[in-house]
Scaffold this active site. Structure first.
Site, mmCIF file in Angstrom:
data_model
loop_
_atom_site.group_PDB
_atom_site.id
_atom_site.type_symbol
_atom_site.label_atom_id
_atom_site.label_comp_id
_atom_site.label_asym_id
_atom_site.label_seq_id
_atom_site.Cartn_x
_atom_site.Cartn_y
_atom_site.Cartn_z
ATOM 1 N N SER A 36 0.831 -1.216 0.000
ATOM 2 C CA SER A 36 0.000 0.000 0.000
ATOM 3 C C SER A 36 0.865 1.266 0.000
ATOM 4 C CB SER A 36 -0.937 -0.007 1.206
ATOM 5 O OG SER A 36 -0.186 -0.098 2.405
ATOM 6 N N THR A 37 2.003 1.250 0.693
ATOM 7 C CA THR A 37 2.860 2.437 0.748
ATOM 8 C C THR A 37 3.587 2.626 -0.582
ATOM 9 O OG1 THR A 37 3.222 1.747 3.033
ATOM 10 C CG2 THR A 37 4.450 3.661 2.266
ATOM 11 N N ASP A 89 10.674 1.080 -1.711
ATOM 12 C CA ASP A 89 9.719 0.052 -1.299
ATOM 13 C C ASP A 89 9.212 0.330 0.106
ATOM 14 O OD1 ASP A 89 8.229 -2.286 -1.388
ATOM 15 O OD2 ASP A 89 9.915 -3.530 -2.041
ATOM 16 N N ALA A 91 7.892 -1.606 3.918
ATOM 17 C CA ALA A 91 8.418 -2.702 4.750
ATOM 18 C C ALA A 91 7.394 -3.012 5.837
ATOM 19 C CB ALA A 91 9.750 -2.315 5.383
ATOM 20 N N ASP A 92 7.524 -4.197 6.414
ATOM 21 C CA ASP A 92 6.627 -4.584 7.504
ATOM 22 C C ASP A 92 7.213 -4.247 8.867
ATOM 23 O OD1 ASP A 92 4.611 -5.785 5.778
ATOM 24 O OD2 ASP A 92 6.248 -7.128 5.251
ATOM 25 N N LEU A 105 4.891 -9.408 3.836
ATOM 26 C CA LEU A 105 3.516 -9.716 4.255
ATOM 27 C C LEU A 105 2.570 -9.626 3.051
ATOM 28 C CD1 LEU A 105 2.995 -8.340 7.883
ATOM 29 C CD2 LEU A 105 3.817 -10.556 7.101
ATOM 30 N N GLY A 106 3.001 -8.900 2.015
ATOM 31 C CA GLY A 106 2.222 -8.864 0.772
ATOM 32 C C GLY A 106 2.632 -9.964 -0.204
ATOM 33 N N GLU A 112 11.227 -8.391 -4.575
ATOM 34 C CA GLU A 112 11.666 -7.178 -3.862
ATOM 35 C C GLU A 112 13.133 -7.293 -3.457
ATOM 36 O OE1 GLU A 112 7.553 -5.666 -1.750
ATOM 37 O OE2 GLU A 112 8.794 -7.084 -0.672
#
Ligand SMILES: O=C[C@H](O)[C@H](O)[C@H](O)COP(=O)(O)O
Length: 234
Positions: A36-37, A89, A91-92, A105-106, A112
């Site tokens: 989403s980011t 990118d 990140a979680d 998580l995606g 990536e």
């Protein structure tokens, strides 16, 4: 209620994404992240493209490729661009200090990581909720594995101390990555030595890649309640 300030964190993430997109210059080869980011960043790049900026992108997922294509951004691959100027990118988790990451998580961690490894600079955009003192504090470590023998791979990941869960989608179907593989979400709890764990996971036959990104980050742009902060790797 006015929609303008109804999501202050969303607005800050959008600003962080724009700040990252502002780092792209004419003629660059740029890795386009996933999530989403990263989607906010690709949108910001689309606006700059409409204003005349020209660069080429390598997307880290089919989703990001589709988004970038719809914005008219030229996409290339490693056959013509084996090295990238910049990759951006989300990140979680981001570990304070080291700027090591958990990603995936995606489900896009493999592409990536390949893109991040090929980039001279790797810039990460997150909201402050993703900052942790130790990786693994909140997020499992996603591990991409081959479908063949995944049960055996899962058992060996368990022997490293993880609680292992095969990723299943909300509709009950198996989650399958863009590369046709499976994801095992491995909950370790706080990780003392991410480098050693990354190596140990990578040694297991059947593992393709883990979502531990160690010593890869150049800079993190953090969207927080106090505004944007830039963290630079030591
Ligand atoms: O596989 C997904 C990626 O690693 C994402 O960059 C990560 O999950 C963060 O996504 P979001 O910006 O949606 O929180």
């Amino acid at each position: 209620m006015s929609g303008q300030n109804s999501d202050p964190m969303g607005e800050l993430k959008r600003r962080a994404a724009e700040e990252a997109a502002a780092m792209v210059q004419d003629g660059m080869a740029v890795g386009l992240g996933t999530g989403s980011t990263a989607a906010l960043m690709i949108d910001a790049l689309g606006r700059r493209w409409a204003d005349g900026l020209r660069f080429v992108g390598i997307p880290t997922s089919e989703r990001s490729a589709e988004q970038a294509r719809a914005l008219g951004i030229t996409l290339v691959d490693f056959s013509t661009h084996a090295q990238l100027d910049l990759a951006i990118d989300g990140a979680d988790e981001v570990e304070r200090g080291s700027l090591d990451l958990i990603k995936g998580l995606g489900g896009a961690l493999l592409r990536e990581k390949i893109v991040a490894a090929a980039a001279r600079r790797f810039v990460v955009i997150v909201d402050e909720g993703k900052l942790v003192d130790h990786l693994g504090s909140r997020s499992p470590v996603p591990v991409e594995v081959t479908p063949f023998g995944w049960e055996s791979t899962a058992r060996q990941l368990g022997e490293l101390g993880a609680r292992v869960a095969l990723r299943i989608k909300r509709d009950g179907e198996l989650f399958v990555t863009d590369g046709g593989n499976l994801i095992l979400d491995c909950t370790f709890g706080p990780i003392e030595d991410p480098r050693a764990l990354e190596a140990a996971i990578g040694d297991i036959v059947g593992v393709i890649e883990s979502g531990l990104f160690v010593h890869r980050t150049s800079e993190v742009i953090v969207a927080g309640r106090q505004g944007l902060t830039r963290l630079v790797a030591a």
